[in-house]
Motif scaffolding. Structure first.
Motif, PDB file in Angstrom:
ATOM      1  N   LEU A 159       8.294  25.619 -55.453  1.00 31.31           N
ATOM      2  CA  LEU A 159       8.312  24.213 -55.028  1.00 31.31           C
ATOM      3  C   LEU A 159       9.295  24.026 -53.885  1.00 31.31           C
ATOM      4  CD1 LEU A 159       8.281  21.718 -58.018  1.00 31.31           C
ATOM      5  CD2 LEU A 159       6.588  22.036 -56.227  1.00 31.31           C
ATOM      6  N   GLY A 160      10.414  24.742 -53.970  1.00 34.38           N
ATOM      7  CA  GLY A 160      11.437  24.626 -52.938  1.00 34.38           C
ATOM      8  C   GLY A 160      10.908  25.015 -51.566  1.00 34.38           C
ATOM      9  N   ARG A 161       9.887  25.854 -51.555  1.00 37.92           N
ATOM     10  CA  ARG A 161       9.350  26.287 -50.268  1.00 37.92           C
ATOM     11  C   ARG A 161       8.144  25.474 -49.839  1.00 37.92           C
ATOM     12  NH1 ARG A 161      10.653  31.509 -52.381  1.00 37.92           N
ATOM     13  NH2 ARG A 161       8.541  31.833 -53.129  1.00 37.92           N
ATOM     14  N   ASP A 190       5.630  22.888 -48.327  1.00 39.43           N
ATOM     15  CA  ASP A 190       5.706  22.052 -47.143  1.00 39.43           C
ATOM     16  C   ASP A 190       4.778  20.845 -47.215  1.00 39.43           C
ATOM     17  OD1 ASP A 190       7.607  23.243 -45.560  1.00 39.43           O
ATOM     18  OD2 ASP A 190       6.222  24.862 -45.003  1.00 39.43           O
ATOM     19  N   ASP A 191       3.722  20.982 -47.924  1.00 38.08           N
ATOM     20  CA  ASP A 191       2.819  19.840 -48.008  1.00 38.08           C
ATOM     21  C   ASP A 191       2.224  19.739 -49.413  1.00 38.08           C
ATOM     22  OD1 ASP A 191       0.832  21.742 -48.188  1.00 38.08           O
ATOM     23  OD2 ASP A 191       0.601  21.799 -46.000  1.00 38.08           O
ATOM     24  N   GLN A 192       1.446  18.687 -49.586  1.00 34.24           N
ATOM     25  CA  GLN A 192       0.906  18.364 -50.902  1.00 34.24           C
ATOM     26  C   GLN A 192       0.091  19.517 -51.486  1.00 34.24           C
ATOM     27  OE1 GLN A 192       0.706  14.532 -51.325  1.00 34.24           O
ATOM     28  NE2 GLN A 192       0.189  14.655 -53.483  1.00 34.24           N
ATOM     29  N   ASP A 193      -0.647  20.192 -50.633  1.00 33.57           N
ATOM     30  CA  ASP A 193      -1.506  21.257 -51.149  1.00 33.57           C
ATOM     31  C   ASP A 193      -0.692  22.397 -51.742  1.00 33.57           C
ATOM     32  OD1 ASP A 193      -3.802  19.961 -50.579  1.00 33.57           O
ATOM     33  OD2 ASP A 193      -3.954  20.762 -48.528  1.00 33.57           O
ATOM     34  N   GLN A 194       0.436  22.670 -51.123  1.00 33.11           N
ATOM     35  CA  GLN A 194       1.270  23.742 -51.669  1.00 33.11           C
ATOM     36  C   GLN A 194       1.837  23.350 -53.029  1.00 33.11           C
ATOM     37  OE1 GLN A 194       4.124  25.024 -48.761  1.00 33.11           O
ATOM     38  NE2 GLN A 194       2.515  25.521 -47.287  1.00 33.11           N
ATOM     39  N   VAL A 195       2.176  22.040 -53.158  1.00 34.37           N
ATOM     40  CA  VAL A 195       2.658  21.567 -54.460  1.00 34.37           C
ATOM     41  C   VAL A 195       1.574  21.769 -55.499  1.00 34.37           C
ATOM     42  CG1 VAL A 195       3.462  19.577 -55.760  1.00 34.37           C
ATOM     43  CG2 VAL A 195       4.162  19.880 -53.386  1.00 34.37           C
ATOM     44  N   ARG A 196       0.367  21.412 -55.109  1.00 40.94           N
ATOM     45  CA  ARG A 196      -0.756  21.562 -56.029  1.00 40.94           C
ATOM     46  C   ARG A 196      -0.951  23.030 -56.397  1.00 40.94           C
ATOM     47  NH1 ARG A 196      -5.792  18.724 -57.053  1.00 40.94           N
ATOM     48  NH2 ARG A 196      -4.873  16.935 -56.036  1.00 40.94           N
ATOM     49  N   ALA A 197      -0.745  23.900 -55.419  1.00 40.01           N
ATOM     50  CA  ALA A 197      -0.890  25.332 -55.694  1.00 40.01           C
ATOM     51  C   ALA A 197       0.121  25.783 -56.738  1.00 40.01           C
ATOM     52  CB  ALA A 197      -0.718  26.128 -54.414  1.00 40.01           C
ATOM     53  N   VAL A 198       1.330  25.228 -56.663  1.00 42.81           N
ATOM     54  CA  VAL A 198       2.341  25.573 -57.664  1.00 42.81           C
ATOM     55  C   VAL A 198       1.880  25.091 -59.034  1.00 42.81           C
ATOM     56  CG1 VAL A 198       4.713  25.245 -58.396  1.00 42.81           C
ATOM     57  CG2 VAL A 198       4.176  25.430 -55.957  1.00 42.81           C
ATOM     58  N   ALA A 199       1.383  23.869 -59.066  1.00 46.51           N
ATOM     59  CA  ALA A 199       0.962  23.307 -60.350  1.00 46.51           C
ATOM     60  C   ALA A 199      -0.166  24.114 -60.962  1.00 46.51           C
ATOM     61  CB  ALA A 199       0.537  21.847 -60.166  1.00 46.51           C
ATOM     62  N   ASP A 200      -0.973  24.748 -60.120  1.00 48.40           N
ATOM     63  CA  ASP A 200      -2.103  25.499 -60.632  1.00 48.40           C
ATOM     64  C   ASP A 200      -1.683  26.654 -61.529  1.00 48.40           C
ATOM     65  OD1 ASP A 200      -3.960  23.896 -59.594  1.00 48.40           O
ATOM     66  OD2 ASP A 200      -4.394  25.124 -57.818  1.00 48.40           O
ATOM     67  N   PHE A 201      -0.445  27.081 -61.373  1.00 46.72           N
ATOM     68  CA  PHE A 201       0.016  28.189 -62.218  1.00 46.72           C
ATOM     69  C   PHE A 201       0.267  27.745 -63.647  1.00 46.72           C
ATOM     70  CE2 PHE A 201       1.517  29.857 -58.048  1.00 46.72           C
ATOM     71  CZ  PHE A 201       0.634  30.927 -58.014  1.00 46.72           C
ATOM     72  N   TYR A 202       0.377  26.432 -63.851  1.00 47.48           N
ATOM     73  CA  TYR A 202       0.736  25.931 -65.180  1.00 47.48           C
ATOM     74  C   TYR A 202      -0.408  25.090 -65.716  1.00 47.48           C
ATOM     75  CZ  TYR A 202       5.314  27.399 -63.662  1.00 47.48           C
ATOM     76  OH  TYR A 202       6.358  28.137 -63.201  1.00 47.48           O
ATOM     77  N   GLY A 203      -0.885  25.487 -66.898  1.00 50.60           N
ATOM     78  CA  GLY A 203      -2.074  24.854 -67.459  1.00 50.60           C
ATOM     79  C   GLY A 203      -2.003  23.335 -67.517  1.00 50.60           C
ATOM     80  N   ASP A 204      -0.931  22.807 -68.127  1.00 53.01           N
ATOM     81  CA  ASP A 204      -0.815  21.367 -68.305  1.00 53.01           C
ATOM     82  C   ASP A 204      -0.813  20.638 -66.974  1.00 53.01           C
ATOM     83  OD1 ASP A 204      -0.683  21.753 -70.928  1.00 53.01           O
ATOM     84  OD2 ASP A 204       1.492  21.542 -71.122  1.00 53.01           O
ATOM     85  N   TYR A 205      -0.026  21.187 -66.029  1.00 47.96           N
ATOM     86  CA  TYR A 205       0.156  20.466 -64.773  1.00 47.96           C
ATOM     87  C   TYR A 205      -1.081  20.579 -63.897  1.00 47.96           C
ATOM     88  CZ  TYR A 205       4.857  20.635 -66.578  1.00 47.96           C
ATOM     89  OH  TYR A 205       5.931  20.506 -67.394  1.00 47.96           O
ATOM     90  N   LYS A 206      -1.773  21.682 -64.041  1.00 45.57           N
ATOM     91  CA  LYS A 206      -3.028  21.833 -63.288  1.00 45.57           C
ATOM     92  C   LYS A 206      -3.982  20.696 -63.653  1.00 45.57           C
ATOM     93  CE  LYS A 206      -6.616  25.425 -62.569  1.00 45.57           C
ATOM     94  NZ  LYS A 206      -7.589  24.541 -62.060  1.00 45.57           N
TER      95      LYS A 206
END
Lengths: 844, 351
Positions: free
Chosen positions: B254-256, B258-274
């Motif tokens: 998350l610290g890296r 830059d935009d919303q899509d990258q945040v979403r990509a991080v969330a994709d790793f976690y079932g609940d947040y995805k």
């Protein structure tokens, strides 16, 4: 016995009310209190109903009244409660009421706002007065130190007061600023700490408590405050200090620097306070006059508004006719009162001047009507005892009329003591004779209210306890010798000088029994005997069993009335008769044997009297080995016969009914059974003007339709098996359960004897007469208190609970279904205490 | 503590009973269906009368305003909370205090922001949440730097240790206030997390999950909100609470971002947040990310009531009640402004 025996015959009625007459009609019905309206729009939200605006206006009026009431209470003005019950006002009057309340409220608000402003002013001035006074002392002290410091130059700086030092500096060159103000006392520590932190210790705070608490103008509470004065240096600090003061809600006041100015200001403040006081007094007077006027009417207003609200709530439950000209209501009402209801409707019509009369139609329905018993203040408490277990099903036999007698009687068997009974009776009589005065006071005291509501039951319990006490010959654990004992001590056997004093055992075979039995109750001589317990135990145990079996058999025979009334002949032949035979062949025989034993065996032949318990056990074991156990001819054969009959009853109860049902079902006769089961009251209701409203029924509440169940032999069998097992085991365990009558009676007697011998008797045994006199006074007080608390209150409570259980479980299980629901008529009577929401929620 | 469950009821049984009773007063789906049909606020009041709220608005003169309703809702919740707080034993007392700290943080931030915009303090105080009020609160406007704020106001409050990290900030301006808020929150969440962990047993089980979610939600929101602002990535990474499921890998990712899509990509790793991110959208008719988070929170809180002998129910009750207040206020706003299109986007709690 009327409606106490069976609940009132009820009918579902449909009411057609002209829109303009509906209000008056419902108002009349509310005064009458005999109809229970059904909610015809259960799916409609509260705020989508027709008269929601009127209800809302009533809410608003109630709010204003509550506001007025609060103000009246605040000023401690007594509210006049004349106890009169005004009729529900006509809708026109509602507008007048609204206007009156509106005016009162706005006037009240004006007055309050004025008072608040004046009080605020007053508070500020008082605070200023205190500030001036306190700061004066600060400055005086400072002056004093200053002078002291000048006079004694040797005093080091440390000894000089901080203020003194600063003032001294002031006089030199630096100009110290200060602010003075008032703050809530409890906030001072935090205030001081923050001042210190923010200003880094560069301010000096001096504070003094204001002795008298001041009144907060908004809430009217008394609050403690303190005066403070802060010295600081420079403008920046000044703004900070002011901000902190603001943050802590301290009020700052200008305080002149020189003494003369301060004095001048103080004088000015004093005169202004005096002026304010007069104005305040006048405002308070005005407020008081307003409230006193309102207090006269407020109770009546409350009743009126609540009545209006209740009427509109009820109207909200009605259906609107297609033509919008009339309202349709459905209600349950007792058949016997239809005339009175018609009259009420007529009156309502007349009052509203409507030309078209309201119509009351009886409807045919398959729904279970509510249970309604007409009660008076005497019977209601017994009915409540029954209802607490379960409200009787519609028109089933109501146990209450028998409970009136059997409950106090069973209680008294456990509580039998002439003295304690008298105490209870006198207390109950006191409550009854002072009924009116006490009822007014008791309303808010829950515990005492419980006693008060049970006053009639207590009266009967007390009276019966006196009777059983007489039979047990027991008064505060002592005996009364009124008629003279039937026993004369045999001079040979009971020679005072020769006999062993520790055992006055009465030997029944001693030839000293002369006068015949004691006329009533137990012979007082037993009180002296060592084997007293043995004889009373035997007596009380037998009494318990006899009364228990009679009580249960009576309950059983009430079930016959139910079966006959609901036209279930099958239940009579397949349940009632075998049950009765089962009960009589075992326990009926037992009590017969008990009575015969009493009559047959005199004191002469106690030794050969049979043991009944062993006999009963042997009867079941078919054990007749000992010849001596048999005491009448043919006993063996008769007992075997009885056991066989009882044994035969079990399969009779178990199998016959399911078999017949199954057979009927097979041959397609099932309808007769279900018809009998569900529609019994329809058959006997020869309603002349039946309007068939099945379509309305269906459209409104399809769930209420009683579905005809598919016949399931397994279910019937299981039900019957449970029923049979419960009954057979129940007979045995319930008979044993009645032995609690003996157990509690024994415990009660022993406890009161212990209390007598451990407390009061000590006082009698003192050697010196004077000490004995004093001891009697002390011990008597102690004994009397304990008697009332433990023996009358606690033992009474426990006997009450046991009697309750005997009625609920042992007696009512024999015939009582108790799955009905109460008839709660729409009535204004309940409104005076509860507001409508409460009553309507209770109704739900 | 051994045999924790065995002794639980001695100290906390009464309050657990109470809180479960309060919970059953929470509005059901049926109530909401009725509420959204209301035409006016008076209707709303009438319907609320038939629920557990009872006569809480009975003494309010009409016309009603949404803010009165809001105040009264808050007042009712605060009364219930304070009732529990006044009857509790340790460690429940500390636990309940922890719950109030988050409100204190919000209040402080609100007051500072208000004073920055030159609003008088008297106007701001009524807006503060009553659960988070403390004695020195009203004097907050004397502080002009974080150090002053700490020294003068916060040092006596329980928040003082959390504030240590922001003392070094120079100014109190908009950006820094946000940083302060998030730093405080971070410290608070981590502290609360540790506290719950130390309680052990079912409490830590239920609460750690709830707090982990809270931490992760904050991390996501901070990241999304900071995109396109002058906040540097290093500073941003410092604000993430380190007690959630995202810690440590997710946070560094998350610290890296830059935009919303990258945040979403991080969330994709976690079932609940995805699931949450997938369900959210910005199109009309879609649920916002915030609402999805709320929904998930409600789910977690409801689960908390499934466990017995633990403090999570108190936290859950406060959160659910808060959600209910938001719902009612939302509906009331929609009714008052006659803007019925979005009235259905409340978050149902119990069926």
């Amino acid at each position: 016995m009327g409606s106490l025996f069976r609940s009132e015959d009820m009918t579902l009625c449909q009411l057609f009310l002209q829109s303009e007459a509906s209000y008056a009609c419902v108002s009349e019905l509310g005064e009458l209190g005999l109809v229970q309206f059904r909610d015809l729009n259960p799916d409609v939200n509260a705020f989508q109903r027709k008269f929601v605006n009127e209800v809302r206006r009533c809410d608003e009026m109630e709010r204003k009244l509550r506001f007025l009431e609060k103000e009246i209470k605040k000023d401690g003005i007594p509210m006049l409660d004349t106890g009169d019950n005004p009729d529900a006002p006509v809708p026109r009057e509602m507008i007048d009421l609204e206007a009156t309340f509106e005016k009162l409220e706005s006037e009240m608000n004006d007055v309050n706002a004025n008072t608040e402003a004046l009080k605020k002013n007053f508070l500020e001035l008082t605070e200023l007065k205190h500030i001036l006074r306190k700061t004066q002392t600060f400055f005086d002290e400072a002056e004093h130190h200053n002078i002291q410091a000048m006079h004694e130059p040797m005093v080091t700086d440390d000894n000089v007061g901080l203020l003194g030092e600063e003032v001294a500096r002031t006089s030199q060159a630096l100009k110290l600023g200060f602010v003075a103000g008032v703050i809530l006392r409890e906030r001072i520590p935090a205030f001081e700490r923050m001042l210190w932190r923010v200003c880094r210790g560069n301010v000096f705070l001096k504070q003094a408590e204001i002795d008298s608490p001041l009144e907060d103008p908004v809430t009217g509470d008394k609050v403690d405050k303190s005066v403070f004065i802060i010295f600081f240096q420079g403008e920046q600090l000044k703004s900070r200090v002011k901000k902190i003061c603001e943050g802590f809600r301290a009020t700052l006041y200008p305080c002149p620097e020189t003494q003369s100015e301060r004095r001048e200001m103080a004088i000015g403040v004093m005169t202004r306070i005096e002026d304010l006081n007069t104005v305040l007094g006048q405002t308070q007077d005005h407020r008081h006059r307003l409230l006193v006027a309102a207090a006269k009417n407020i109770k009546v207003w409350f009743i009126k508004v609540r009545k209006i609200k209740a009427i509109y709530h009820t109207l909200n439950m009605f259906n609107l006719d297609v033509t919008q000209k009339c309202l349709i209501a459905e209600c349950w009402c007792p058949v016997a009162d239809l005339d009175r209801i018609q009259q009420a409707l007529h009156r309502g019509n007349e009052r509203s001047g409507s030309s078209v009369p309201s119509i009351l139609n009886r409807m045919n329905t398959r729904q279970e009507p509510p249970t309604y018993n007409r009660l008076n203040k005497f019977t209601s408490v017994f009915q409540h005892i029954v209802d607490a277990y379960g409200v009787a099903s519609y028109r089933e036999v109501n146990p209450a009329p028998w409970t009136i007698i059997s409950f106090p009687f069973l209680f008294a068997i456990m509580f039998g003591d002439l003295g304690h009974g008298t105490v209870m009776l006198l207390f109950a009589l006191f409550l009854i004779l002072r009924e009116k005065q006490i009822a007014a006071k008791v309303a808010d005291n829950e515990i005492f209210g419980m006693f008060f509501n049970g006053r009639y039951i207590m009266m009967l319990m007390g009276a019966f306890s006196i009777y059983t006490g007489l039979i047990y010959n027991d008064i505060f654990s002592k005996s009364l010798n009124i008629f003279g004992s039937g026993w004369k001590p045999d001079p040979v056997m009971y020679d005072y000088y020769k006999m062993d004093k520790s055992s006055y055992k009465i030997n029944p075979n001693a030839s000293s029994y002369s006068n015949g039995p004691y006329p009533i109750g137990l012979d007082p001589v037993w009180a002296l005997a060592l084997n007293k317990i043995t004889i009373t135990n035997s007596l009380k145990m037998k009494i318990s069993v006899i009364f228990g079996v009679i009580h249960m058999t009576f309950g059983l025979s009430l079930s016959l009335l139910n079966h006959r009334y609901f036209k279930k002949p099958l239940n009579i032949y397949c349940e009632f008769i075998p049950q009765l035979i089962f009960m009589c062949s075992i326990f009926g025989y037992l009590i017969m044997v008990i009575i015969v034993k009493w009559l047959k065996f005199t004191e002469k032949d106690t030794r050969i009297a049979p043991n009944l318990i062993i006999g009963l056990i042997n009867m079941f074991l078919f054990n007749y080995t000992k010849e001596s156990d048999l005491w009448y001819s043919g006993q063996k054969g008769f007992q075997i016969f009885l056991v066989m009959v009882a044994g035969f009853c079990v399969p009779w109860m178990l199998c016959v009914k399911p078999y017949i049902l199954w057979k009927r079902n097979k041959s397609g006769q099932t309808n007769t059974y279900t018809l009998i089961n569900d529609n019994t009251y329809q058959q006997e209701n020869d309603v002349p003007e039946v309007v068939h409203h099945v379509d309305i029924e269906n459209s409104n509440e399809p769930d209420d339709e009683i579905e005809e169940k598919e016949f399931d032999i397994g279910e019937v069998l299981i039900g019957q098996a449970i029923h049979t097992i419960e009954y057979c085991l129940g007979c045995i365990s319930h008979t044993a359960s009645y032995l609690r009558l003996w157990a509690l009676s024994l415990a009660h007697g022993q406890l009161s004897e212990v209390l007598w011998s451990m407390v009061l008797q000590i006082a009698f045994q003192m050697n010196s007469q004077i000490i004995s006199t004093i001891m009697i006074i002390v011990c008597f007080a102690f004994w009397a208190t304990l008697t009332v608390i433990i023996l009358v209150l606690m033992e009474g409570m426990s006997a009450f609970l046991h009697a309750l259980r005997l009625h609920w479980v042992e007696f009512q299980s024999k015939f009582y279904k108790g799955d009905g629901y109460l008839f709660i008529p729409f009535s204004f009577d309940n409104l005076i205490e509860y507001s409508v929401e409460e009553t309507s929620s209770r109704r739900r | 503590m051994e045999y924790h469950d065995l002794y639980f009821n001695i100290d906390h049984g009464y309050l657990e009973g109470i809180v479960r009773g309060f919970k059953s007063g929470i509005l059901k789906q049926g109530d909401y269906l009725n509420l959204v049909q209301c035409e006016t606020l008076e209707d709303l009041k009438l319907h609320l009368q038939s629920t557990d709220y009872g006569n809480f608005l009975a003494n309010e003169a009409s016309p009603l305003s949404v803010s009165t309703i809001d105040d009264k809702l808050k007042e009712k919740m605060v009364i219930e909370f304070n009732h529990m707080r006044n009857h509790c034993f340790e460690p429940l007392a500390t636990f309940l205090d922890y719950i109030t700290y988050s409100y204190m943080i919000d209040n402080i931030i609100l007051l500072i922001t208000g004073t920055l915009r030159q609003r008088p303090i008297n106007e701001l105080i009524p807006k503060c949440h009553p659960l988070g009020s403390f004695e020195q609160m009203e004097a907050i406007h004397i502080a002009s730097t974080p150090a002053e704020l700490y020294n003068a106001v916060l040092v006596d409050t329980p928040l003082a240790p959390y504030f240590m990290d922001c003392i070094s900030e120079q100014d109190l301006d908009e950006l820094h206030i946000e940083i302060i808020r998030n730093t405080l929150y971070k410290a608070y969440l981590e502290d609360f997390y540790q506290f719950c962990k130390s309680l052990g047993g079912a409490t830590s089980e239920a609460m750690c999950e709830a707090l982990a979610f809270e931490a992760d939600r904050r991390a996501f929101i901070i990241t999304i909100n900071s995109i396109g602002t002058e906040l540097s990535k290093e500073d941003r990474a410092k604000l993430y609470p380190r007690c959630g499921k995202l810690y440590p890998d997710g946070l560094s990712l998350l610290g890296r971002a830059d935009d919303q899509d990258q945040v979403r990509a991080v969330a994709d790793f976690y079932g609940d947040y995805k699931e949450i991110f997938d369900g959210a959208g910005n199109n009309p008719g879609d649920k916002t990310l915030e609402d999805k988070f709320f929904e998930h929170e409600v789910k977690l809180m409801k689960n908390s009531f499934m466990m017995q002998f633990q403090f999570g129910v108190f936290y859950a009750f406060v959160k659910l009640k808060e959600q209910e207040n938001r719902n009612i206020v939302w509906i009331a706003e929609c009714v008052a402004q006659r803007h019925r299109a979005k009235i259905d986007s409340y978050i149902p709690i119990f069926q």
